[in-house]
Design a protein around this motif. Structure first.
Motif, PDB file in Angstrom:
ATOM      1  N   UNK A  48      -6.589  -5.087  -0.657  1.00  0.00           N
ATOM      2  CA  UNK A  48      -7.757  -3.893  -0.382  1.00  0.00           C
ATOM      3  C   UNK A  48      -7.036  -2.687   0.180  1.00  0.00           C
ATOM      4  N   UNK A  49      -7.174  -1.049  -0.316  1.00  0.00           N
ATOM      5  CA  UNK A  49      -6.659  -0.477   0.574  1.00  0.00           C
ATOM      6  C   UNK A  49      -6.697   0.464   1.878  1.00  0.00           C
TER       7      UNK A  49
ATOM      8  N   UNK B 152       1.814   7.252   6.999  1.00  0.00           N
ATOM      9  CA  UNK B 152      -0.016   6.389   7.383  1.00  0.00           C
ATOM     10  C   UNK B 152       0.962   4.761   7.346  1.00  0.00           C
ATOM     11  N   UNK B 153       1.816   4.612   6.141  1.00  0.00           N
ATOM     12  CA  UNK B 153       1.775   2.931   6.227  1.00  0.00           C
ATOM     13  C   UNK B 153       2.707   2.439   7.257  1.00  0.00           C
TER      14      UNK B 153
ATOM     15  N   UNK C  56       3.691  14.964   0.384  1.00  0.00           N
ATOM     16  CA  UNK C  56       2.694  13.967  -0.370  1.00  0.00           C
ATOM     17  C   UNK C  56       3.104  12.611   0.492  1.00  0.00           C
ATOM     18  N   UNK C  57       4.703  12.314  -0.351  1.00  0.00           N
ATOM     19  CA  UNK C  57       4.976  10.788  -0.091  1.00  0.00           C
ATOM     20  C   UNK C  57       5.363  10.810   1.747  1.00  0.00           C
TER      21      UNK C  57
ATOM     22  N   UNK D 150       1.051  -1.506   0.186  1.00  0.00           N
ATOM     23  CA  UNK D 150      -0.307  -0.266  -0.474  1.00  0.00           C
ATOM     24  C   UNK D 150       0.633   1.100  -0.539  1.00  0.00           C
ATOM     25  N   UNK D 151       1.741   0.612   0.764  1.00  0.00           N
ATOM     26  CA  UNK D 151       2.974   2.472   0.644  1.00  0.00           C
ATOM     27  C   UNK D 151       3.650   2.308  -0.817  1.00  0.00           C
ATOM     28  N   UNK D 152       3.439   1.230  -1.089  1.00  0.00           N
ATOM     29  CA  UNK D 152       4.240   1.806  -2.567  1.00  0.00           C
ATOM     30  C   UNK D 152       3.348   1.846  -3.716  1.00  0.00           C
TER      31      UNK D 152
END
Length: 448
Positions: free
Chosen positions: A238-239, A423-424, A416-417, A158-160
């Protein structure tokens, strides 16, 4: 003929279309939820299967130890030939008197029941029972390790994916800025250097996108490996990168870890095992008493039906006691060694508790750090977006340089990154904390 050709062409086109649709359906993998991913990994993991074999072996050894309390039966059959046949010499006029036969067959059935072993049998059973319990805890720890691996792989994907999205958005914005600088340059509003700077930043953005896409493929391959799927298999997830504040205090986390961590349970059981091994050695200070029963048949032929010199059967029951009275201190030295091993096991348990405390503290701090970074990066995105908007407007009005816009866009991309990373990283840190407290996953909890 022409109609047949048209029909053949039409059928071929339909077949190609169906093949393309099937291939497309295979490529479009259904996204996996976190719980589904965990279930697949637990079902497929050879490490867990190996741990379960260890449990089965320990349980078998426990059942083996129970047999020590039960009577043992044994049988034997033997043949011996005596030449000459047994005889005794008697005074005349009797002379030589035969007392047996040349051929002798004997079959015996023996039963042995332990009556007293100084506690050795009970201690040996306890050792194996505790070993089975330890194996179950090791299996539980293995399951938790696999679940943590799945969660790390899941959230890394999800991070990637989000970083790929950030990189694509950045490329789009760099492209728009490059086009704007090119238009301004072509009408003579900005020097060629502004246009070239935008081209260079766009190239950097494309490089970052390539690296992000490659990182996503690597993350997917690793995830497939954890789930024991083909490494090239198409996979999507799934995110669920949401954020819920973690409000459990460190003291409560540490208490939960001491109650639930399989490693603490294993070392506690090993320490108790070591105490039982002392009992096994101490049993040699006492005599052992067994009840022995024997049934025997004899004969001068293979059917053991007796002979003219001896009855065909006999039986006996006896209580047998044995006690090693002097072995130059062997049992004492063996006991001293087992007592030292018990102390080692206790020290190992204390060390594991210290390590668990440190692990829980570190994981708890990582969660708190990630929470703070989420708040900081969210604010940074708002500020970076406003900074980018202002510099764009100023550039359109020709009161700012291209460098100002490009720098603002670079800051926005970084913000943003950083938010996606925070978050991840928070979800990964939370998974690590759950593993540290020993409550990483329960069936049916949604994998959260």
């Amino acid at each position: 003929m022409k109609r047949s050709i048209r029909v053949g062409i039409f059928a071929s086109m339909c077949w190609v279309l169906i093949s393309v649709c099937v291939a497309g359906a295979q490529e479009a993998a259904v996204p996996l939820t976190l719980e589904e991913s965990i279930a697949i990994a637990l079902r497929q993991s050879v490490v867990i299967q190996s741990a379960r074999e260890g449990v089965a072996a320990s349980e078998a050894r426990t059942k083996e130890a129970i047999t020590g309390f039960l009577p043992k039966l044994s049988t034997s059959y033997n043949y011996s030939r005596l030449y000459p046949a047994p005889y005794v010499n008697q005074p005349p006029p009797i002379g030589t008197l035969t007392t047996g036969t040349e051929n002798n067959y004997t079959w015996s059935l023996d039963a042995r029941q332990p009556l007293f072993t100084g506690g050795r049998l009970k201690a040996n059973y306890d050792i194996n029972r505790l070993g089975a319990d330890a194996s179950r805890q090791e299996e539980r720890g293995t399951i938790q390790d696999i679940v943590l691996e799945v969660k790390r792989g899941y959230f890394t994907i999800l991070k990637a994916k989000r970083l790929v999205g950030v990189a694509k958005q950045s490329v789009e914005q760099f492209t728009a800025q490059r086009d704007l600088a090119k238009n301004f340059y072509e009408v003579g509003l900005v020097p060629r250097n502004d246009y070239l700077q935008a081209e260079v930043r766009l190239a950097d953005g494309n490089q970052a996108l390539i690296r992000a896409e490659n990182s996503l493929e690597v993350a997917r391959s690793r995830f497939n490996t954890v789930l024991r799927r083909p490494i090239e298999a198409t996979v999507d997830v799934v995110d669920n990168l949401d954020y819920k504040p973690y409000e459990t205090a460190f003291e409560e986390c540490l208490k939960t870890a001491f109650e639930n961590r399989p490693e603490i349970q294993v070392y506690s059981l090993r320490a108790e095992q070591a105490g039982k091994k002392v009992k096994v050695v101490e049993s040699e200070f006492y005599p052992s008493v067994n009840l022995v029963g024997t049934y025997q048949r004899y004969g001068e032929s293979a059917d053991v039906n007796g002979s003219s010199y001896r009855d065909p059967e006999n039986w006996s029951v006896a209580a047998m006691a044995s006690w090693d009275l002097w072995e130059w201190g062997r049992t004492k030295y063996a006991r001293d060694a087992s007592v030292s091993q018990e102390r080692q096991a206790q020290n190992a348990l204390t060390h594991v508790k210290d390590q668990v405390s440190l692990e829980v503290k570190s994981a708890w701090l990582n969660v708190k750090e990630a929470e703070k970074l989420i708040a900081v990066t969210q604010k940074a995105i708002e500020q970076a977006e406003e900074n980018y908007r202002i510099n764009q407007e100023r550039y359109r009005e020709q009161v700012a340089r291209t460098t100002d816009v490009l720098d603002a866009l670079t800051l926005l991309t970084f913000a943003r990154a950083s938010w996606s990373n925070a978050l991840s990283d928070y979800r990964i840190a939370l998974a690590a904390l759950e593993r540290a407290t020993g409550i990483i996953w329960r069936a049916g909890d949604g994998g959260q």
